[in-house]
Structure formats: C-alpha cells, structure tokens
Design an enzyme around this catalytic site. Structure first.
Site, short mmCIF file in Angstrom:
data_model
loop_
_atom_site.label_atom_id
_atom_site.label_comp_id
_atom_site.label_asym_id
_atom_site.label_seq_id
_atom_site.Cartn_x
_atom_site.Cartn_y
_atom_site.Cartn_z
N LYS A 198 -10.36 -13.62 -15.75
CA LYS A 198 -10.59 -13.90 -17.18
C LYS A 198 -10.00 -15.24 -17.62
O LYS A 198 -10.65 -16.01 -18.33
CB LYS A 198 -9.97 -12.76 -18.01
CG LYS A 198 -10.37 -12.76 -19.45
CD LYS A 198 -11.71 -12.09 -19.61
CE LYS A 198 -12.15 -11.95 -21.02
NZ LYS A 198 -13.42 -11.21 -21.09
N SER A 206 -23.74 -12.23 -26.12
CA SER A 206 -23.11 -11.37 -27.14
C SER A 206 -22.19 -12.20 -28.04
O SER A 206 -21.73 -11.71 -29.06
CB SER A 206 -22.29 -10.29 -26.45
OG SER A 206 -21.17 -10.88 -25.80
N GLY A 207 -21.89 -13.43 -27.60
CA GLY A 207 -20.89 -14.20 -28.34
C GLY A 207 -19.50 -13.98 -27.78
O GLY A 207 -18.55 -14.66 -28.14
N GLY A 208 -19.34 -13.01 -26.87
CA GLY A 208 -18.06 -12.78 -26.20
C GLY A 208 -17.82 -13.90 -25.19
O GLY A 208 -18.72 -14.69 -24.90
N VAL A 209 -16.59 -13.95 -24.67
CA VAL A 209 -16.22 -15.08 -23.81
C VAL A 209 -17.11 -15.18 -22.57
O VAL A 209 -17.67 -16.24 -22.28
CB VAL A 209 -14.74 -14.94 -23.34
CG1 VAL A 209 -14.32 -16.14 -22.54
CG2 VAL A 209 -13.84 -14.73 -24.52
N ASP A 210 -17.28 -14.05 -21.86
CA ASP A 210 -17.96 -14.13 -20.57
C ASP A 210 -19.42 -14.55 -20.72
O ASP A 210 -19.89 -15.44 -20.02
CB ASP A 210 -17.89 -12.78 -19.82
CG ASP A 210 -16.45 -12.32 -19.64
OD1 ASP A 210 -15.54 -13.15 -19.78
OD2 ASP A 210 -16.25 -11.12 -19.36
N SER A 211 -20.12 -13.90 -21.62
CA SER A 211 -21.55 -14.25 -21.73
C SER A 211 -21.72 -15.64 -22.32
O SER A 211 -22.66 -16.35 -21.97
CB SER A 211 -22.34 -13.19 -22.50
OG SER A 211 -22.03 -13.20 -23.87
N SER A 212 -20.81 -16.08 -23.17
CA SER A 212 -20.91 -17.43 -23.72
C SER A 212 -20.72 -18.47 -22.63
O SER A 212 -21.48 -19.44 -22.54
CB SER A 212 -19.87 -17.68 -24.81
OG SER A 212 -20.05 -16.78 -25.87
N GLY A 228 0.85 -1.19 0.00
CA GLY A 228 0.00 0.00 0.00
C GLY A 228 0.88 1.23 0.00
O GLY A 228 2.07 1.13 0.31
N GLU A 267 4.60 -11.41 -5.64
CA GLU A 267 3.53 -11.63 -6.62
C GLU A 267 3.87 -11.12 -8.02
O GLU A 267 3.27 -11.57 -9.00
CB GLU A 267 2.23 -10.98 -6.13
CG GLU A 267 2.18 -9.45 -6.13
CD GLU A 267 2.83 -8.79 -4.92
OE1 GLU A 267 3.65 -9.44 -4.24
OE2 GLU A 267 2.52 -7.61 -4.64
N CYS A 272 5.30 -6.03 1.74
CA CYS A 272 5.63 -4.61 1.66
C CYS A 272 4.94 -3.83 2.78
O CYS A 272 5.26 -4.02 3.94
CB CYS A 272 5.32 -4.08 0.26
SG CYS A 272 6.13 -2.50 -0.06
N TYR A 273 3.97 -2.98 2.47
CA TYR A 273 3.25 -2.28 3.53
C TYR A 273 2.73 -3.27 4.57
O TYR A 273 2.80 -3.03 5.78
CB TYR A 273 2.09 -1.47 2.95
CG TYR A 273 1.32 -0.68 4.00
CD1 TYR A 273 1.77 0.57 4.41
CD2 TYR A 273 0.17 -1.20 4.59
CE1 TYR A 273 1.08 1.29 5.38
CE2 TYR A 273 -0.52 -0.49 5.56
CZ TYR A 273 -0.06 0.76 5.95
OH TYR A 273 -0.73 1.46 6.91
N HIS A 331 8.03 -7.81 -3.24
CA HIS A 331 6.74 -8.27 -3.77
C HIS A 331 6.88 -9.62 -4.47
O HIS A 331 7.28 -9.67 -5.63
CB HIS A 331 6.20 -7.25 -4.78
CG HIS A 331 5.76 -5.97 -4.16
ND1 HIS A 331 4.47 -5.76 -3.73
CD2 HIS A 331 6.45 -4.84 -3.88
CE1 HIS A 331 4.37 -4.55 -3.21
NE2 HIS A 331 5.56 -3.96 -3.28
#
Ligand code: XMP
Length: 514
Positions: A370, A223-229, A55, A171, A82-83, A169
């Site tokens: 994603k 929509s045919g996009g990844v998420d909605s599919s 942070g 990560e 870190c913080y 860090h």
C-alpha cells in the site's frame, strides 16, 4: 522486468510481509514464496539473496515444513530467521531441541560487531525473541555471532558459504537495530545495489503495459480510492484514450466526493482519459428502500454496482483488457505464494462482473504494498489528498447508516462526517488516526433547541488507531475537539440533536458499524 530480487521463503511465520517490506525499504525488490515452491522455480528467479521466515513448527518433528537442501549449494546468500535459523542448523548438521528456557519479548542480545550482519550495530542490542525451541548445537562450518543469557545461539554465520541465521526477528520494530541488520544482509552480504525505485517502477510499468495492450481497448472501474486511481493513471499514461474509466456514483459517497473524483479524472481534470460518471443514486436508493439488514444491504449495493458497470461496459463494446487495482497483500493473502495463481476478483468496488466481455486482466499494482502504491501515485502526480485518503468501504455510507438507507439519512451523515473530518484536520491530528468517520445511528431521541422540543437522530463519531485494520483501538480524541465537532453538528446539520462517541475497540466491535 530484469531487476535484482531477494526472495522470502515463507514457512508460515506471522511476519513474512514485514520482511519483504523491510527489504523493499532498502530499494531492493522482494517477493514472498511458499516453502512449497520448488527449487527450480526459485533458481529461475535468479535471486541475489534468500530469507527463510519464522514459523510455528518444530523442525525436529515429522511433517515440519522443510526445503530442498540443495538450496544451500546455490551459492546464493541465505538468512534464516527464527524457525528459518533452526531449519538451517537442523539440515546442515546442527541440533535443535526444546529450549530449557523459553524466550519471549524484548531481549538484550550480545552480538559480534565484526560480522557483516552486525556492522554498525551496538554490541548489546535489544531484539524481539519468540521461541520455544533453541539451537543446541550449531552446524559444522558455522560460528556463533550472537547470544543471550538464556540462548547460547542467537545468531550464527558461515561467511564462506554466505549463510546467516538469527534466532530473533530483525523485521519487527521491537528489534531496535533490525532494519540495519536486514540492510546489512541485503547490501553487505548479498551485494545488492538498491536500485528498485518508484520512478523506475513507473517507467518500466508504462513500457510493459504498452507492449501488452498494443492498440487494444482497456476498461477500468474507478472508485476514487487509492488503488484504482493509481492503476487508472498508470494506464492512462501508458495508453492514453484507449482507456475508459467508469466511475459509479451510488449516492453513498462522502460529501462532494463524486465531484472531487470527477474534477481530477473527468474532462476538466488532470488526465487525458475517457471518463464516464454514472449518476446512479436514485437506482441504489430505490433498491435499498425498506431494507434494514446489514448483509442484505451490502449484497444489494454490490450487485447493483455490477449491473451498472456491466451496462456501461456493453455500451463501450468489446474491450480487450480489464484493469484491476489488486495490490501485493491481496496477492499474498489469496495464496499466490504456492504453485497456482489465484486472481482475487474482490476489490474495493465489491467485485467485478465475470461476464464483461474482455480478453485479459491487467493488474499493474500487484507487486506493490500500500505505501508503495502511494509513492507510485505521487510519482504519477496524483494529488496528495487522493493519495493519502483513508480507506473507504465499497458499500460506502450504506454501512454507516444504521437501518434503512434514505436520502435524508445520507444527507445527514454526509454533512456530519464532513464537519468531523474538517475539524480533525484543523486540529492537526488526522495523521495520528487510522480511520475516522461519522455514522448515523438508527436512534432518535428527545432534545431541546431554543424553546422547542426536538425528536431527532443521534450521530456516532468513530476514530480508531490501527496499523492493519484487523484490530483497532478507539482513539483518545481531545475533549475540546469533540466539543467543537458536537456543537457544529447539532447546529449545522438539520435532523441531529445528539452526538455520541464510540469507545469500542475491534474486537469486540468492527471498525464500520455494519
Ligand atoms: P471492519 O468494519 O471490518 O473494517 O472492521 C475493516 C476495514 O475494512 C474497510 N471495509 C471495507 N472495505 N469493502 C471495502 O473495500 C467493504 O465492503 C468493506 N467493509 C469494511 C473498513 O472501512 C475498514 O478500513
């Protein structure tokens, strides 16, 4: 769902999502909560481990973010980063102050490889440092397990209490053995089993959706996009034809895209679902006639989309549940880490109607990143070309046609874009690019073809390298590939006599043209 969980307590660091992702890469479920979340809530989640993020603050200043000290007494392993490391030391009786030498960048840290945190890590290992403060004195009961020439306390541990802290860090990828360190924390220290996998996610979700939906009706804007599919297929597996998917073809899709989506989800497709394709091209073109201003175009497309969707929903009658493809970054960005849950209504399709008559929203992907959505998609048997498709904006080609949208310009940009994509794939460079597409400029210029003078449009090609789409660099495409694409476009696409390549990054440009 009962599953082992690691909690990331967010103190405002830039990399909070990265920490969660790294933990999940160990097949351990991980969620991010704001440091404002009270201890009772954290306890109720029964975490196997807790990670404090970095942070921008100084722990010794008034108003610096802090946490209920009873957290150290829970008996749950904690890793401070870190913080987070400084906060742990500050609260437990150590001293943090301004560092005589600020460290920034890749720094070699000498670590004690006897520590569980550094098992199988090299004794001298490159880590990412970014701090102005340092731990001047460690808290009682702790031992130093890492240092650099300028930072006497780069890592500490209290094995008895299972408390660990690193100034660097782990990560970020610049920390060369960071993944190993986080995996050591998750497995060696927290004792996780690592059984969070996509197949179990899919199975558990299907069961949970069935329990929730019963025999209710479900509506999904596809929509045919990844998420909605992925959301649609998950729902379809769970509740079969209680689900109806509405796919609006606004006439601003890529070449053949409407038919491709229909081929997968329609009656001839792979899934047993009620699929409604609304061919609303003319409606959208009509509304967009004469409109040049980008924001106005976006608004019109978004609003018209909602109108069409609403009309279809009315035909179906009362629905009980509406499906949204919200994913975890949307949830985090909309502030769910705090006390209140904000459901982000904005999605790929440009927002959903508030007045569709439904009882509840189902967001089956709200816990996934994603890449995890993609894994779930593959697990569900969705074709790879849909699962790995590039992001495509809700307003579609509307923002890749500069100036007024006309059916002719749509045809030109669709054809040019299809050629461009085909050649990029053929050249085998698609996987290296963040996003690439053709746009049609609003410029016409003079050319010659055969012995004829032409006065035609210029196509602009764009290809960017990006990891987060917030910033991007223009990709250095092979000249040879650009040459082939150019020659094919001017030869095959009527109405184009010039092809330009966009060399601008973001900032100052954006990825899309409008
Ligand atoms: P810009 O043009 O803002 O684009 O640099 C960043 C990323 O977002 C996508 N994009 C959108 N996606 N609805 C979406 O779902 C939109 O209205 C929209 N506008 C831009 C763009 O394709 C790029 O990946």
């Amino acid at each position: 769902m009962k599953r082992e969980t690691v909690i990331v307590l967010d103190f405002g660091g830039q990399y909070n999502q990265l920490i969660a992702r790294r933990v999940r890469e160990c097949n351990v479920y991980c969620e991010i909560y704001s440091y404002k979340t009270d201890l009772e809530k954290i306890k109720s989640l029964n975490p196997k481990g807790i990670i404090f993020t970095g942070g921008p603050n100084s722990v010794y200043l008034e108003d610096a973010p802090t946490y209920d000290e009873k957290i150290y007494e829970l008996g749950v392993p904690i890793l401070g980063i870190c913080y987070g490391s400084q906060l742990m030391m500050h609260q437990l009786g150590g001293k943090v102050s301004k560092a005589p030498v600020r460290e920034y960048g890749k720094i070699e840290v000498t670590v004690n490889t006897q520590s569980k945190l550094f098992e199988n890590v090299s004794e001298k290992t490159i880590c990412w440092m970014s701090h102005n403060d340092y731990i001047e004195k460690i808290a009682p009961g702790f031992e130093i397990i890492g240092h650099t020439p300028d930072c006497p306390v780069a890592a500490v541990e209290n094995t008895e209490k299972r408390l660990y802290a690193t100034q660097f860090h782990p990560e970020v990828l610049h920390t060369q053995e960071g993944k190993k360190m986080l995996s050591n924390f998750v497995f060696n220290v927290c004792g996780c089993a690592g059984d969070w996998k996509m197949d179990s996610f899919v199975e558990e979700s299907i069961q949970a959706i069935r329990n929730k939906v019963g025999n209710g009706k479900v509506l999904c804007a596809l929509s045919g996009g990844v998420d909605s599919s992925v959301a649609a297929v998950l729902l379809s597996k769970a509740v079969g034809n209680q689900l109806t998917c509405v796919f609006v073809d606004h006439g601003l899709l890529r070449k053949n895209e409407g038919d491709e989506v229909e081929a997968v989800f329609g009656p001839e497709g792979n899934y047993d679902l009620n699929f409604i394709r609304v061919n609303a091209q003319e409606r959208f073109y009509e509304k967009l006639k004469g409109v040049e201003e980008p924001e106005r175009k976006r608004k019109i497309i978004g609003e018209e989309f909602i109108r069409v969707f609403e009309e279809e929903a009315k035909k179906i009658g009362k629905v009980d549940f509406l499906v949204q493809g919200t994913i975890y970054p949307d949830v985090v960005e909309s502030g769910v880490g705090g006390e209140s849950t904000v459901i982000k209504s904005h999605h790929n399709v440009g927002g959903l109607p508030e007045y569709v008559d439904f009882k509840e929203i189902i967001e089956p992907l709200r816990d996934l990143f994603k890449d995890e959505v993609r894994k779930a998609g593959l697990e569900l048997g969705i074709p790879e070309y849909l699962v790995f498709r590039q992001p495509f904006p809700g307003p579609g080609l509307g923002v890749r046609i500069i100036g007024e949208v006309t059916p002719e310009k749509v045809r030109i940009v669709q054809d040019a874009d299809a050629i461009y994509r085909e050649e990029i794939e053929k050249a085998g460079i698609a996987k290296d690019l963040g996003q690439y597409f053709a746009a049609i400029t609003n410029m016409r210029s003079v050319g010659c073809m055969g012995d004829e003078r032409t006065y035609d449009y210029a196509i602009a090609l764009r290809a960017v390298l990006t990891s987060d789409f917030m910033t991007a660099e223009s990709a250095n495409l092979p000249w040879e590939v650009l040459g082939i694409v150019t020659s094919r476009i001017v030869n095959e696409v009527k109405g184009v006599n010039r092809v330009l390549y966009d060399c601008t990054g973001k900032p100052p440009a954006t990825i899309e043209f409008e």
